[in-house]
Design a protein around this motif. Structure first.
Motif, mmCIF file in Angstrom:
data_model
loop_
_atom_site.group_PDB
_atom_site.id
_atom_site.type_symbol
_atom_site.label_atom_id
_atom_site.label_comp_id
_atom_site.label_asym_id
_atom_site.label_seq_id
_atom_site.Cartn_x
_atom_site.Cartn_y
_atom_site.Cartn_z
ATOM 1 N N UNK A 52 0.830 -1.206 0.000
ATOM 2 C CA UNK A 52 0.000 0.000 0.000
ATOM 3 C C UNK A 52 0.867 1.261 0.000
ATOM 4 N N UNK A 70 -14.593 -2.889 15.575
ATOM 5 C CA UNK A 70 -14.281 -2.737 14.148
ATOM 6 C C UNK A 70 -14.266 -1.252 13.769
ATOM 7 N N UNK A 88 -11.158 0.939 12.210
ATOM 8 C CA UNK A 88 -11.253 1.661 10.928
ATOM 9 C C UNK A 88 -11.010 3.158 11.156
ATOM 10 N N UNK A 120 -7.308 3.772 11.542
ATOM 11 C CA UNK A 120 -6.618 3.726 10.249
ATOM 12 C C UNK A 120 -6.884 4.999 9.461
ATOM 13 N N UNK A 121 -8.152 5.410 9.416
ATOM 14 C CA UNK A 121 -8.500 6.625 8.668
ATOM 15 C C UNK A 121 -7.783 7.839 9.234
ATOM 16 N N UNK A 132 1.873 5.987 6.429
ATOM 17 C CA UNK A 132 1.274 4.934 5.589
ATOM 18 C C UNK A 132 1.768 3.550 5.995
ATOM 19 N N UNK A 180 -0.168 2.586 9.102
ATOM 20 C CA UNK A 180 -1.553 2.246 8.769
ATOM 21 C C UNK A 180 -1.626 0.889 8.065
ATOM 22 N N UNK A 181 -0.682 0.655 7.123
ATOM 23 C CA UNK A 181 -0.712 -0.605 6.366
ATOM 24 C C UNK A 181 -0.492 -1.793 7.280
ATOM 25 N N UNK A 224 -3.494 -2.282 9.449
ATOM 26 C CA UNK A 224 -4.612 -2.789 8.651
ATOM 27 C C UNK A 224 -4.468 -4.285 8.393
ATOM 28 N N UNK A 283 -5.257 -6.178 11.544
ATOM 29 C CA UNK A 283 -6.701 -6.104 11.801
ATOM 30 C C UNK A 283 -7.478 -7.037 10.863
ATOM 31 N N UNK A 284 -7.160 -6.927 9.558
ATOM 32 C CA UNK A 284 -7.941 -7.662 8.560
ATOM 33 C C UNK A 284 -7.742 -9.166 8.704
ATOM 34 N N UNK A 285 -6.489 -9.585 8.889
ATOM 35 C CA UNK A 285 -6.229 -11.026 8.987
ATOM 36 C C UNK A 285 -6.744 -11.581 10.308
ATOM 37 N N UNK A 324 -9.083 -10.460 12.626
ATOM 38 C CA UNK A 324 -10.543 -10.570 12.770
ATOM 39 C C UNK A 324 -11.117 -11.460 11.679
ATOM 40 N N UNK A 329 -8.102 4.189 1.431
ATOM 41 C CA UNK A 329 -9.201 4.322 2.386
ATOM 42 C C UNK A 329 -10.387 3.439 1.987
ATOM 43 N N UNK A 380 -9.773 -0.170 2.881
ATOM 44 C CA UNK A 380 -9.916 -0.403 4.321
ATOM 45 C C UNK A 380 -11.395 -0.373 4.735
ATOM 46 N N UNK A 394 -13.222 -3.547 3.548
ATOM 47 C CA UNK A 394 -12.946 -4.719 4.394
ATOM 48 C C UNK A 394 -13.722 -4.610 5.717
ATOM 49 N N UNK A 445 -16.618 -7.193 7.075
ATOM 50 C CA UNK A 445 -16.506 -7.858 8.376
ATOM 51 C C UNK A 445 -17.742 -7.593 9.222
ATOM 52 N N UNK A 446 -18.227 -6.347 9.188
ATOM 53 C CA UNK A 446 -19.413 -6.037 9.993
ATOM 54 C C UNK A 446 -20.633 -6.807 9.485
#
Lengths: 433, 609
Positions: free
Chosen positions: A174, A346, A350, A353-354, A373, A376-377, A380, A383-385, A387, B12, B15, B18, B22-23
């Motif tokens: 990213x 969640x 998010x 990250x934002x 960045x 954040x990457x 992220x 978090x993604x993997x 959850x 963004x 993210x 995703x 998930x929600x």
């Protein structure tokens, strides 16, 4: 803005989110490991007692970060990077093997995982290197160096082997993308992932045609690719060189599809194959390879709207879910706090990250922006993997949920990553363009 | 230098995307899909049934008739079985090894996850030895149950028994679960709902190793078992046991009632059985043996289930109805005309009291004729029809011709034939008094059940009314009498009409030459009436009803001794001994008693028919 001009005001929103996540994390570790013979929350024989200690030390780390001069990070980025590589090499010799990976330094009661520091070092080094480029991110040499920075710690970690931590480095794509790497790389990545999954899904299937013709799985994909190529060819006939490009593409795709089989069987270990098979629904074995995810989904799914209440979880507390205070800590959130609790967590992530990306874009220093960045990457990806695997949407890759999962090294690592950025951000006004 | 700032939005968006997926996924598995919730319950919760103790049954004067003893059912949950030593288990339980496999198969076919009974009703001592070894057999556990126990081998028929619920009953009532016990007969069945109490349930939490970790939600969903209510029965245990002893070696029954309340003092049916036989591990073996005994039929409760012709005793009912309807008076004389119907003894033109005393057949032939053919209609057929309708109604008010609603199930109603009955037999307008006159002396198509005869004795003792006979005074510890049994049932015959009857019944017993001299007691005036039910070519059934004392009677009784002799020979002395036992608490007439003990009428009828 007056505070900013003095060069010392921190982004309290980020600090607040950090504090909330750490606190929620601790509550859930407490719930996951709570038992009736509870003595004190400071009981260091219990995970929740130890985690309090890690939180305390992480706060010290955060405080130190904020006290350093903001130039420290850029100045010492390469030395820190080299230092972390040395640690990664050293751990292969002096480290202790825990759960099949030689990734820990153990000194008496304290264990430390150098791969957590390596993320920080790599992020700094990559940011420093990319920010030093006068032109944008072009040319083979620059790209090669950037990839080298990313790949060298990854390779060392692969030798431990700790596949989860290795994969975290792919998140830095990213950063490269933001700095000018062609968007096709993202598309290419997406396409190869898609083809990989498709090949696996169709591996054992076949289509029967008249006259006893049978088409095996991979050939079905080949057939589709060929038809697709022909379609594109006829639609955009006027474009020059199209046949050549298409031809090369078809050859590459075919090669890739055929190699999926090989990669899957030879490169991945059997338990990794099982996890992928389970995720894709190719096999279903809730008592074997799929046990973790199956139990995790039961725990989360049994939470309902508002959950069973604090300390009332049965699936997590009574060991149905393995690793319930580390990799599967989100199960406790889902079970005891329900959908509303999951939603809060969640959304907090998010939002975090934002916020980091928003602040990154406001940086005057290119270094600080790229570093933002990177942070954040990495967050992220975790978090993604993490959850994703608890709800059966991502393969089981054992990496922690930032600020939530039990563990000193990972909490220190994430704190370091975040607070270095908060420090840089607080001084952005002092940076000359 | 090209700016890539806009790429921020791509990052963004990825993210955000995703997070959104998930929600949605979380919403689906947590809120929409309920299967995870039930899986969680199945895994982590154990529902443990708490069995209530069944109510005890007390007799008169607080004597215990039925109590509980702890026993254990060995349960199995097939899902939790591990490989175990079947031969070790076989030797611990004392059963065949093959049987173990067979039972495990049965249990699995019922449910892999729910508990099935593996071995029933293991006594507390046996279970103590088994439980020490139980850790070697995961998947098995003991479930505490209660077994019924009887301090005296008495009143088996009235008390009834309990047994594991049948699949059929299981479908009828969703309170019960497989393996539950339910009352099958007698008081155990009639008062099942009060006796059983209500089950409780404990919800326990277990961990992944199936170790119990405590109560779920702090016991919020636990319910306590409510013990069953105790029954306070009117059965006099001493009298009951004595009656059973007197009836040993005889077929028949004794029913004694307290006239002032309708409480049943004893209900003897012979041959009987030891109630302890139908309890415990050998229950089914013993049951088969009892049920297979087809000549003695020990499971058969003759007191409520045997129907006999009433015989001469029915002459009392005929007299009472005729007196009430004004068809005769106490002074009505009728010639003993033995042309149509035979008679016995020397008498020629009796008044009512004498006619009852002498059991004069022609007298009651005439009485019955007056009731059936009242001369209200021209056609004798129609006259008989309207006559029998009136007569039948009057007879039914004495409790005949329909089941007396006592508090054990399965009571027979007997027969009081009416117009419909004879129309079916002979056709409409094809029968008249002359067709049915046998009823006049209690023969013909009449049928009565011993409990009805005891009730008749009580009605006469009360001079015109009765309370529904019942075995239970009160349920629980309230001491309150049960509703249906506190209502006076009127016989429809006025009290003054009973005086000549009582006088006659006294003479039957107390006057020299009366048919029931053997029922006489020196200190108490007994009133009674013998009956003889003929069974050519076999011996008669000996029947006797009585009450004593004449004024303020304490006990009314009906005794049947099958295939023995005339009414006065056996039923009268047995009744007399019973009344002595009840009124004085002991029997001093040892000779009389010994004569009864020695009498054996079982083998007489075992000859081929």
């Amino acid at each position: 803005m007056t505070d900013r001009s003095k060069g010392g005001s921190y982004d309290y929103t980020l600090i607040g989110v950090f504090a909330i996540l750490v606190m929620l994390g601790w509550l859930n570790i407490y719930a996951a490991t709570y038992s009736d013979d509870f003595s004190s929350i400071f009981d260091l024989s219990q995970l929740y007692g130890k985690q309090l200690l890690w939180i305390g030390t992480a706060t010290v780390i955060a405080f130190i970060c904020l006290q350093l001069d903001f130039r420290f990070f850029q100045t010492f980025s390469y030395p820190l990077f080299i230092f972390s590589l040395v640690l990664l090499a050293a751990v292969l010799v002096f480290g202790k093997e825990i759960k099949g990976a030689q990734s820990w330094f153990v000194m008496g009661p304290i264990s430390f995982q150098p791969s957590e520091l390596a993320k920080f070092g790599t992020a700094l080094a990559l940011s420093n290197y990319l920010s030093s480029l006068t032109k944008s991110f072009k040319g083979f040499r620059t790209r090669a160096i950037a990839f080298l920075i990313i790949l060298s710690p990854a390779l060392l970690i692969l030798l431990q082997p700790d596949t989860g931590s290795v994969l975290v480095y792919t998140a830095l794509i990213f950063v490269l993308y933001r700095e000018g790497l062609s968007g096709n790389v993202l598309l290419f990545g997406l396409l190869s992932a898609f083809l990989f999954i498709l090949s696996l899904l169709l591996r054992d299937s076949s289509i029967n045609l008249p006259f006893d013709f049978q088409i095996q799985g991979v050939y079905i994909i080949m057939l589709f690719v060929a038809i697709l190529a022909l379609l594109i060819f006829f639609l955009f006939r006027k474009v020059k060189q199209l046949p050549i490009v298409l031809g090369i593409a078809v050859i590459f795709v075919s090669g890739y599809v055929f190699s999926v089989d090989y990669i899957f069987e030879e490169v991945l270990s059997p338990h990794q194959q099982d996890r992928i098979n389970e995720l894709l629904g190719i096999t279903s074995d809730p008592t074997g390879a799929g046990y973790n995810v199956h139990q995790s989904k039961i725990a989360i799914g049994s939470g309902g709207w508002v959950g069973k209440g604090f300390l009332q979880g049965t699936q997590t507390k009574f060991d149905f879910v393995p690793e319930q205070s580390t990799d599967f800590i989100f199960c406790t959130v889902g079970e005891e706090w329900g959908f509303l609790g999951s939603l809060v967590v969640v959304v907090l992530f998010i939002f975090l990250l934002f916020r980091i990306i928003y602040l990154s874009e406001k940086q005057r220093s290119k270094f600080a922006r790229i570093y933002g960045y990177c942070v954040a990457s990495i967050f992220f990806f975790h978090f993604a993997i993490n959850i994703g695997m608890t709800i059966g949407l991502a393969p089981v890759i054992g990496i922690p949920l930032p600020f939530f999962s039990y563990g000193g090294s990972s909490l220190w690592g994430f704190t370091l990553l975040l607070f270095a950025f908060i420090k840089m951000d607080s001084d952005r006004i002092n940076v000359l363009r | 230098m090209k700016s890539y700032e806009n790429r921020m939005y791509v990052v963004l968006a990825i993210m955000f995307f995703i997070g959104l997926i998930y929600l949605m996924r979380l919403f689906f598995i947590q809120v929409v899909d309920n299967s995870y919730k039930s899986s969680a319950k199945n895994q982590a919760l154990r529902y443990v049934t708490e069995y209530p103790t069944r109510g005890l049954i007390y007799g008169r004067n607080g004597k215990l008739l039925v109590y509980n003893e702890a026993a254990y059912d060995l349960m199995v949950i097939p899902k939790r079985l591990q490989v175990f030593d079947t031969s070790a288990m076989a030797s611990i339980l004392g059963i065949e090894q093959d049987l173990i496999l067979e039972r495990l198969k049965d249990a699995s076919s019922y449910s892999r996850y729910k508990a099935s009974i593996f071995e029933k009703q293991i006594s507390a001592e046996d279970y103590a030895a088994i439980s020490e070894q139980l850790y070697k057999f995961p998947g098995f556990f003991g479930q505490k149950r209660t077994l019924r126990k009887y301090p005296r081998k008495a009143a088996a028929h009235a008390l009834g028994y309990i047994s594991e619920i049948s699949p059929f009953q299981l479908e009828q009532d969703d309170y019960y679960k497989k393996g539950d016990y339910i009352g099958i007969s007698g008081l155990e069945k009639f008062y099942e709902e009060q006796l059983r109490g209500s089950r409780g349930q404990k919800v326990l939490v277990v961990d992944v190793h199936n170790t119990v970790k405590g109560n779920y939600a702090g016991g919020k969903y636990d319910t306590a078992a409510v013990p069953g209510l105790n029954l306070h029965s009117s059965i006099d245990l001493e009298l009951q046991a004595y009656g059973e002893r007197l009836m040993q070696g005889k077929r028949g029954s004794i029913v004694a009632i307290e006239p002032s309340t309708g409480e049943i003092l004893c209900m003897v049916a012979s041959p009987g059985y030891d109630p302890n036989l139908l309890v415990g591990r050998d229950r089914s073996k013993n049951y088969r043996a009892l049920a297979a005994n087809d000549t003695l039929t020990p499971l058969f409760n003759r007191a409520i289930n045997a129907e006999y012709r009433p015989g001469s005793i029915f002459k009392i009912v005929q007299s009472l109805i005729a007196l009430q309807d004004g068809l005769i008076t106490a002074n009505t004389r009728i010639a003993c005309n033995r042309g149509i119907i035979g008679c016995h003894g020397s008498h020629s033109n009796d008044k009512l009291v004498e006619a009852i005393q002498h059991s004069c057949n022609p007298y009651f032939y005439e009485v019955y004729r007056r009731m059936i053919q009242r001369g209200e209609k021209k056609s004798i057929f129609q006259d008989s029809e309207s006559g029998i309708i009136k007569w039948r109604k009057s007879v039914q008010r004495f409790g005949f011709g329909r089941p007396i609603e006592i508090d054990i199930p399965g009571v027979l109603g007997g027969t009081v034939p009416g117009d419909a009955f004879y129309d079916r037999w002979y056709g409409d307008d094809r029968w008249a008094f002359s067709t049915i006159y046998s009823n006049s002396i209690g023969e013909g198509e009449l049928g009565v059940v011993p409990i009805q005869m005891a009730n008749l004795a009580a009605t006469i003792a009360n001079r015109g009314y009765y309370y529904l006979p019942h075995l239970v005074q009160s349920v629980g510890d309230s001491g309150r009498a049960l509703k249906p049994y506190t209502e006076k049932q009127q016989s429809g015959v006025d009290p003054q009409h009973f005086e000549p009857i009582v006088q006659a019944m006294s003479k039957v017993v107390n006057e020299t030459g009366g048919t029931a001299g053997r029922a006489r007691m020196d200190s108490i005036e007994v009133c009674g009436k013998t009956g003889t039910v003929q069974n050519d070519p076999w011996p008669d059934h000996s029947v006797f009803i009585a009450f004593a004392p004449r004024e303020n009677p304490k006990i009314a009784i009906a005794t049947y001794v099958e295939y023995s002799d005339f009414g006065g020979v056996w039923a009268a002395p047995i009744s007399s001994l019973m009344m002595e036992k009840y009124i004085y608490g002991k029997v001093v007439r040892k000779e009389k008693e010994q004569r009864v003990f020695d009498a054996q009428f079982l083998e007489i009828y075992d000859r081929p028919q």
